[in-house]
Scaffold this motif. Sequence first.
Motif, PDB file in Angstrom:
ATOM      1  N   LEU A 273       0.824  -1.211   0.000  1.00 49.34           N
ATOM      2  CA  LEU A 273       0.000   0.000   0.000  1.00 49.34           C
ATOM      3  C   LEU A 273       0.859   1.263   0.000  1.00 49.34           C
ATOM      4  CD1 LEU A 273      -2.995   0.892   0.074  1.00 49.34           C
ATOM      5  CD2 LEU A 273      -2.797   0.994   2.576  1.00 49.34           C
ATOM      6  N   LEU A 274       2.026   1.185   0.611  1.00 46.08           N
ATOM      7  CA  LEU A 274       2.920   2.344   0.674  1.00 46.08           C
ATOM      8  C   LEU A 274       3.360   2.801  -0.717  1.00 46.08           C
ATOM      9  CD1 LEU A 274       5.212   1.212   3.633  1.00 46.08           C
ATOM     10  CD2 LEU A 274       3.532   3.068   3.694  1.00 46.08           C
ATOM     11  N   SER A 275       3.444   1.847  -1.659  1.00 42.50           N
ATOM     12  CA  SER A 275       3.955   2.167  -3.000  1.00 42.50           C
ATOM     13  C   SER A 275       2.857   2.320  -4.041  1.00 42.50           C
ATOM     14  CB  SER A 275       4.935   1.072  -3.450  1.00 42.50           C
ATOM     15  OG  SER A 275       6.021   0.969  -2.553  1.00 42.50           O
ATOM     16  N   ILE A 276       1.613   2.228  -3.632  1.00 41.56           N
ATOM     17  CA  ILE A 276       0.512   2.408  -4.578  1.00 41.56           C
ATOM     18  C   ILE A 276       0.301   3.902  -4.808  1.00 41.56           C
ATOM     19  CG2 ILE A 276      -1.985   2.116  -4.885  1.00 41.56           C
ATOM     20  CD1 ILE A 276      -1.687  -0.597  -3.475  1.00 41.56           C
ATOM     21  N   LYS A 277       0.309   4.299  -6.063  1.00 39.21           N
ATOM     22  CA  LYS A 277       0.311   5.722  -6.417  1.00 39.21           C
ATOM     23  C   LYS A 277      -0.986   6.429  -6.043  1.00 39.21           C
ATOM     24  CE  LYS A 277       3.521   4.924 -10.254  1.00 39.21           C
ATOM     25  NZ  LYS A 277       3.680   4.924 -11.733  1.00 39.21           N
ATOM     26  N   ASN A 278      -2.107   5.752  -6.223  1.00 43.83           N
ATOM     27  CA  ASN A 278      -3.397   6.366  -5.907  1.00 43.83           C
ATOM     28  C   ASN A 278      -3.610   6.340  -4.397  1.00 43.83           C
ATOM     29  OD1 ASN A 278      -6.038   7.184  -5.590  1.00 43.83           O
ATOM     30  ND2 ASN A 278      -6.886   5.799  -7.133  1.00 43.83           N
ATOM     31  N   LYS A 279      -3.361   7.453  -3.747  1.00 45.59           N
ATOM     32  CA  LYS A 279      -3.443   7.523  -2.287  1.00 45.59           C
ATOM     33  C   LYS A 279      -4.885   7.580  -1.784  1.00 45.59           C
ATOM     34  CE  LYS A 279       0.987   7.454  -2.125  1.00 45.59           C
ATOM     35  NZ  LYS A 279       1.671   6.179  -1.771  1.00 45.59           N
ATOM     36  N   ASN A 280      -5.835   7.629  -2.709  1.00 46.82           N
ATOM     37  CA  ASN A 280      -7.244   7.594  -2.301  1.00 46.82           C
ATOM     38  C   ASN A 280      -7.754   6.161  -2.139  1.00 46.82           C
ATOM     39  OD1 ASN A 280      -7.714  10.427  -2.265  1.00 46.82           O
ATOM     40  ND2 ASN A 280      -7.778  10.420  -4.510  1.00 46.82           N
ATOM     41  N   GLU A 303      -2.290 -10.349  14.568  1.00 44.43           N
ATOM     42  CA  GLU A 303      -3.252  -9.263  14.368  1.00 44.43           C
ATOM     43  C   GLU A 303      -2.734  -7.979  15.006  1.00 44.43           C
ATOM     44  OE1 GLU A 303      -8.009  -8.261  14.948  1.00 44.43           O
ATOM     45  OE2 GLU A 303      -7.226 -10.240  15.453  1.00 44.43           O
ATOM     46  N   ASN A 304      -2.115  -8.111  16.169  1.00 40.79           N
ATOM     47  CA  ASN A 304      -1.501  -6.935  16.795  1.00 40.79           C
ATOM     48  C   ASN A 304      -0.380  -6.375  15.924  1.00 40.79           C
ATOM     49  OD1 ASN A 304      -2.955  -6.556  19.229  1.00 40.79           O
ATOM     50  ND2 ASN A 304      -1.953  -8.350  20.116  1.00 40.79           N
ATOM     51  N   ARG A 305       0.381  -7.276  15.300  1.00 42.22           N
ATOM     52  CA  ARG A 305       1.462  -6.832  14.413  1.00 42.22           C
ATOM     53  C   ARG A 305       0.896  -6.050  13.226  1.00 42.22           C
ATOM     54  NH1 ARG A 305       6.272  -6.940  12.151  1.00 42.22           N
ATOM     55  NH2 ARG A 305       6.562  -7.581   9.981  1.00 42.22           N
ATOM     56  N   ILE A 306      -0.195  -6.539  12.660  1.00 39.35           N
ATOM     57  CA  ILE A 306      -0.817  -5.858  11.523  1.00 39.35           C
ATOM     58  C   ILE A 306      -1.280  -4.455  11.931  1.00 39.35           C
ATOM     59  CG2 ILE A 306      -2.824  -5.880   9.988  1.00 39.35           C
ATOM     60  CD1 ILE A 306      -0.591  -7.761   9.168  1.00 39.35           C
ATOM     61  N   ARG A 307      -1.879  -4.358  13.088  1.00 38.60           N
ATOM     62  CA  ARG A 307      -2.351  -3.051  13.559  1.00 38.60           C
ATOM     63  C   ARG A 307      -1.171  -2.126  13.895  1.00 38.60           C
ATOM     64  NH1 ARG A 307      -7.806  -2.691  14.877  1.00 38.60           N
ATOM     65  NH2 ARG A 307      -8.965  -4.619  14.549  1.00 38.60           N
ATOM     66  N   ASP A 308      -0.098  -2.713  14.424  1.00 35.87           N
ATOM     67  CA  ASP A 308       1.091  -1.907  14.717  1.00 35.87           C
ATOM     68  C   ASP A 308       1.725  -1.373  13.432  1.00 35.87           C
ATOM     69  OD1 ASP A 308       0.756  -2.294  17.412  1.00 35.87           O
ATOM     70  OD2 ASP A 308       2.235  -3.916  17.568  1.00 35.87           O
ATOM     71  N   LEU A 309       1.767  -2.216  12.389  1.00 39.09           N
ATOM     72  CA  LEU A 309       2.307  -1.768  11.103  1.00 39.09           C
ATOM     73  C   LEU A 309       1.467  -0.630  10.526  1.00 39.09           C
ATOM     74  CD1 LEU A 309       3.319  -5.062   9.232  1.00 39.09           C
ATOM     75  CD2 LEU A 309       4.843  -3.258  10.042  1.00 39.09           C
ATOM     76  N   TYR A 313       3.344   2.910   9.752  1.00 41.06           N
ATOM     77  CA  TYR A 313       3.421   3.486   8.407  1.00 41.06           C
ATOM     78  C   TYR A 313       2.438   4.643   8.196  1.00 41.06           C
ATOM     79  CZ  TYR A 313       6.085  -0.756   7.246  1.00 41.06           C
ATOM     80  OH  TYR A 313       7.023  -1.761   7.204  1.00 41.06           O
ATOM     81  N   ASN A 314       1.791   5.075   9.278  1.00 41.50           N
ATOM     82  CA  ASN A 314       0.833   6.190   9.208  1.00 41.50           C
ATOM     83  C   ASN A 314      -0.276   5.928   8.184  1.00 41.50           C
ATOM     84  OD1 ASN A 314       2.195   7.881  11.136  1.00 41.50           O
ATOM     85  ND2 ASN A 314       3.726   8.332   9.554  1.00 41.50           N
ATOM     86  N   LEU A 315      -0.831   4.728   8.241  1.00 46.48           N
ATOM     87  CA  LEU A 315      -1.864   4.331   7.282  1.00 46.48           C
ATOM     88  C   LEU A 315      -3.231   4.132   7.937  1.00 46.48           C
ATOM     89  CD1 LEU A 315       0.205   1.725   5.206  1.00 46.48           C
ATOM     90  CD2 LEU A 315      -0.539   3.999   4.453  1.00 46.48           C
ATOM     91  N   SER A 316      -3.387   4.605   9.149  1.00 49.04           N
ATOM     92  CA  SER A 316      -4.638   4.376   9.872  1.00 49.04           C
ATOM     93  C   SER A 316      -5.855   4.928   9.143  1.00 49.04           C
ATOM     94  CB  SER A 316      -4.555   4.995  11.274  1.00 49.04           C
ATOM     95  OG  SER A 316      -3.537   4.380  12.026  1.00 49.04           O
ATOM     96  N   ASP A 317      -5.660   6.010   8.367  1.00 45.53           N
ATOM     97  CA  ASP A 317      -6.791   6.603   7.656  1.00 45.53           C
ATOM     98  C   ASP A 317      -7.091   5.888   6.342  1.00 45.53           C
ATOM     99  OD1 ASP A 317      -4.381   7.434   6.557  1.00 45.53           O
ATOM    100  OD2 ASP A 317      -5.197   9.349   5.853  1.00 45.53           O
ATOM    101  N   ARG A 318      -6.231   4.934   5.964  1.00 42.74           N
ATOM    102  CA  ARG A 318      -6.426   4.230   4.690  1.00 42.74           C
ATOM    103  C   ARG A 318      -6.698   2.739   4.866  1.00 42.74           C
ATOM    104  NH1 ARG A 318      -1.738   5.164   0.633  1.00 42.74           N
ATOM    105  NH2 ARG A 318      -3.240   4.118  -0.740  1.00 42.74           N
ATOM    106  N   ILE A 319      -6.599   2.230   6.085  1.00 40.39           N
ATOM    107  CA  ILE A 319      -6.811   0.801   6.321  1.00 40.39           C
ATOM    108  C   ILE A 319      -8.037   0.605   7.204  1.00 40.39           C
ATOM    109  CG2 ILE A 319      -5.859  -1.303   7.329  1.00 40.39           C
ATOM    110  CD1 ILE A 319      -3.120  -0.414   6.499  1.00 40.39           C
TER     111      ILE A 319
END
Length: 446
Positions: A273-280, A303-309, A313-319
């Motif tokens: 997801l970090l390298s996907i160009k469409n940030k929407n 599952e905790n590891r997934i949430r920690d990642l 990666y500051n992706l909480s608003d996209r996951i």
Amino acid sequence: MNILITQENYYPLHHGGTMQFIIGMAEYLKLKGYKVFVYTCSYRESNLFGEVERPEATVNYSDFMVGSMSDPFAVTKYISEFVKYIREKKIDLVFANNHNSLAWIKASKKAGVPVVYGCHGVGLMDPLKRRFLMPNDELCYGFPSIKEASRWFWMENRSLMKKLLGFLLFFSPFIRSTKVRNYWQYKEAVAILNSADARYGNSAITAKLFSNKKNTFGFPLAINASNQMMSNHYYPLVDDDFLKKFNLKNKSYILCPGRLNYIKGQEYMIKALLSIKNKNLKLVFTGNAALFGDKFEQMSAYENRIRDLTKEYNLSDRIVFTGLLDFGDMRKIYSSALVTVIPSVWLETFGYVTIESMACGTSAIVTSNCGSAECVSREDGFIIDRKNEKQISDIINDNESRFVDLGERARKKVLDNYDWSVSGDKYLDIFTKVYSERKSVKVYSN
């Protein structure tokens, strides 16, 4: 002909891929005029025990099947009860699925009835209990030799004392419990599976796991993509109100379905997801850490590891984590996804989510170690290497505008090749072949 299907878990409490296949099988056989019986675990806490007449079959929710998933060897003590049931119901053929099959193959032979083993995983063939994903990241394709098993055992990250003790137990000829890993116990289990009159593997990969090639078949599981009168009808269904619950829009997210477990490889989707160009584009995880739907709050270490990642990666608003969804909601979440990604890292014998997504008109990106990869081609989806986030992001970046068209092709492929109306007779051909080969043996009939 009276056909008995055995399976650890069954409706109405469980709805995983194997259960969907089993109820589809029961419904298909009934439509073809067969009398169908299903033998499964009791659920006394839900008041499900004893014989129940369901639309598709006579279902016996039995205490004798409880625990067969966690300890299939223990269930063999009820073989005499299973023989009694076969004779009482005048069963002509047994289709034994998953871990209870050790007991039912033996029971069928004692009752003089042909039996087909349905393989949906590697649990009964893996003495190391690592799902054929070894400590050095190798994949094992079949029951390991003593040399292979010893090598992998010593690679495990444990103290020398634990390795020595574990090694003695692993090769002891006296162990008879799945609570302890034991090479000879699983070797005996594999011999029992190979002794069935036929073996059906849920993919070509699965069929190759068996040493007995006679009457061993491997092809993708059937799915209901066309018949609204059958259970679990998969078809495109966009529901904007449902999407709003998770702040999603149609074709604006990537779907990664399945329980949150390291064998499923969700971390590689997050990295992609970090390298996907469409940030929407958002990423949606369905499922939880448990195999059969424990509370979503009961998180595993992975599952905790997934949430920690996600936070790292500051992706909480996209996951988005939806938790466990029922069948109806899964159909909706598949239908509106831009693409579905199955990044499994273990030897996944099939992966029903692949054809579920395709049936709902959404193409799939699947790792080559999944049996369901044989359902995917460049005309309707993509096959990638495992643990390769770059391939995932490159495919999505290069094909974002093509996914709707690919999804339409994917659904057509399912309708043409994997729908019960098309592939159902393949199973009947196996049953008929096995039954005719055993005509010289006395069996019970209507």
